[in-house]
Design an enzyme around this catalytic site. Structure first.
Site, PDB file in Angstrom:
ATOM      1  N   HIS A  49       0.827  -1.202   0.000  1.00  0.00           N
ATOM      2  CA  HIS A  49       0.000   0.000   0.000  1.00  0.00           C
ATOM      3  C   HIS A  49       0.865   1.257   0.000  1.00  0.00           C
ATOM      4  O   HIS A  49       1.910   1.317   0.655  1.00  0.00           O
ATOM      5  CB  HIS A  49      -0.904   0.029   1.230  1.00  0.00           C
ATOM      6  CG  HIS A  49      -2.133  -0.808   1.096  1.00  0.00           C
ATOM      7  ND1 HIS A  49      -3.029  -0.663   0.060  1.00  0.00           N
ATOM      8  CD2 HIS A  49      -2.634  -1.815   1.887  1.00  0.00           C
ATOM      9  CE1 HIS A  49      -4.032  -1.517   0.220  1.00  0.00           C
ATOM     10  NE2 HIS A  49      -3.807  -2.239   1.301  1.00  0.00           N
TER      11      HIS A  49
ATOM     12  N   ARG B 295      -0.463   2.687 -11.585  1.00  0.00           N
ATOM     13  CA  ARG B 295       0.553   2.000 -10.797  1.00  0.00           C
ATOM     14  C   ARG B 295       1.904   2.683 -10.986  1.00  0.00           C
ATOM     15  O   ARG B 295       2.253   3.104 -12.101  1.00  0.00           O
ATOM     16  CB  ARG B 295       0.649   0.520 -11.203  1.00  0.00           C
ATOM     17  CG  ARG B 295      -0.603  -0.281 -10.943  1.00  0.00           C
ATOM     18  CD  ARG B 295      -0.903  -0.410  -9.448  1.00  0.00           C
ATOM     19  NE  ARG B 295      -2.117  -1.193  -9.211  1.00  0.00           N
ATOM     20  CZ  ARG B 295      -3.313  -0.663  -9.049  1.00  0.00           C
ATOM     21  NH1 ARG B 295      -3.472   0.655  -9.118  1.00  0.00           N
ATOM     22  NH2 ARG B 295      -4.348  -1.434  -8.815  1.00  0.00           N
TER      23      ARG B 295
ATOM     24  N   CYS C 250       0.190   1.974  -5.775  1.00  0.00           N
ATOM     25  CA  CYS C 250      -0.807   2.819  -6.440  1.00  0.00           C
ATOM     26  C   CYS C 250      -0.285   4.242  -6.648  1.00  0.00           C
ATOM     27  O   CYS C 250       0.583   4.720  -5.925  1.00  0.00           O
ATOM     28  CB  CYS C 250      -2.082   2.879  -5.602  1.00  0.00           C
ATOM     29  SG  CYS C 250      -2.886   1.291  -5.364  1.00  0.00           S
TER      30      CYS C 250
END
Length: 352
Positions: free
Chosen positions: A249, A327, A318
């Site tokens: 993340h 991405r 991300c």
């Protein structure tokens, strides 16, 4: 001959002289001064006593003409009593009476004071809408606090606990001279999905994050860990060649890859396993690509600049910050392989 005046007759007033005393006047012979008699106004005590005296129907207290008897305090008290009575009878505070038919009783006054059914319905609806809006706003605030703060607290705690557990297990095996636990041959690459098997260091960013098998969101990524790509399958650090690809993340849940956009060519990445440190050097980055661009984790990734097979590492997360529209990719190439028993590599020693 002149007749004598009557003995009881009053002498006639002569022109230019003051008239005699009025009937009933009795001189006070104690007053022997010659100054004029000055009429002085009554003092404060006298005025207060006069104001407090009961009136005879005059306006302004005890003066003739009517009004509230008593002074200012009495008038104020009477006005307050009148206003209290008006409120009890359903009148406004200002004292203006609600218009009612002659002879209306207490029930009629109470009914006139109540709002209509329509007004009560409108007030209830408005109150309900306001309460719902306040509740929705509170829920949104709590959700933002949860996603932007609390998930990071939980993610960091999980990652640190997992990292410490792995290192303690490896240190104990090294101290005892026993081999590390053998990989499970029944699992892909020897590790069950969600199981941690390595630590990834990014010295420039001060990051230490456990790497677990698989990229499942709930079992791996949302726990603050980095996930090793197994679908499609990618290499392990100890493989002779291939691309060791991991994801994590960038926002929330510990956000271990929060600032990997700051990495540039020459920065170091270190992977620690139970037996070995693998040091990679960053060679290239891709600021933005489609989430469907699976080629970035190929054995020889496209757009990476690599010309042939080798031992590579790929970090994915991300982008842009706070969104998952695209991405962000970072590539590196193996530079050093160092046994764990020989101590930390230079990249970690300089960092500490």
């Amino acid at each position: 001959m002149y007749a004598d005046p009557a003995p009881d007759a009053a002498p006639a007033s002569q022109p230019g002289l003051p008239a005699g005393p009025e009937p009933g006047y009795e001189p006070d012979f104690r007053d022997r001064t010659a100054e004029l008699a000055v009429v002085r106004p009554p003092g404060r005590a006298a005025r207060r006593a006069a104001a407090a005296a009961p009136g005879d129907g005059t306006p302004g207290g005890g003066t003739p003409g009517g009004g509230t008897p008593g002074g200012r305090a009495a008038r104020r008290k009477a006005l307050q009593e009148e206003q209290k009575g008006a409120r009890r009878r359903g009148k406004p505070r200002t004292g203006a009476a609600v218009e009612l038919p002659p002879g209306a009783g207490r029930a009629a006054r109470r009914k006139a004071a109540k709002p209509s059914t329509k007004a009560r319905v409108i007030t209830g609806v408005a109150t309900g809408i306001g309460e719902l809006a306040m509740t929705a706003g509170l829920v949104m605030v709590l959700f933002v606090v949860y996603t932007t703060w609390w998930t990071n607290v939980v993610g960091h705690r999980n990652a640190n606990r997992e990292a410490d557990s792995l290192q303690d297990q490896w240190d104990q095996s090294q101290k005892d001279g026993a081999p590390p636990p053998a990989p499970d041959p029944r699992q892909p690459d020897g590790f069950a999905p969600g199981a941690g098997f390595a630590l990834l260091y990014i010295p420039k960013l001060g990051v230490r994050v456990p790497v677990a098998q698989g990229t499942d969101k709930q079992k791996v990524l949302d726990k603050g860990l980095a996930g090793h790509y197994t679908d499609p399958k990618t290499a392990m650090p100890w493989d002779n060649q291939g691309n060791f690809a991991v994801a994590a993340h960038r926002n929330t849940h510990g956000e271990p890859f929060r600032y990997i956009n700051k990495l540039v060519a020459g920065d170091k990445l270190v992977v620690e396993t139970s037996t070995t440190y693998y040091t990679y050097v960053v060679t290239n980055t891709l600021p933005e690509t489609s989430p469907k661009d699976i080629a970035v984790i190929d054995p020889v990734p496209k757009k990476s600049g690599f010309k042939g097979p080798g031992r590579y590492i790929t970090l994915t997360t991300c982008t842009p910050d706070g969104h998952s529209t695209y991405r962000l990719i970072v590539w590196g190439q193996l530079q050093e392989e160092r046994p764990r028993k020989d101590g930390k590599p230079d990249a970690l020693v300089k960092d500490t």
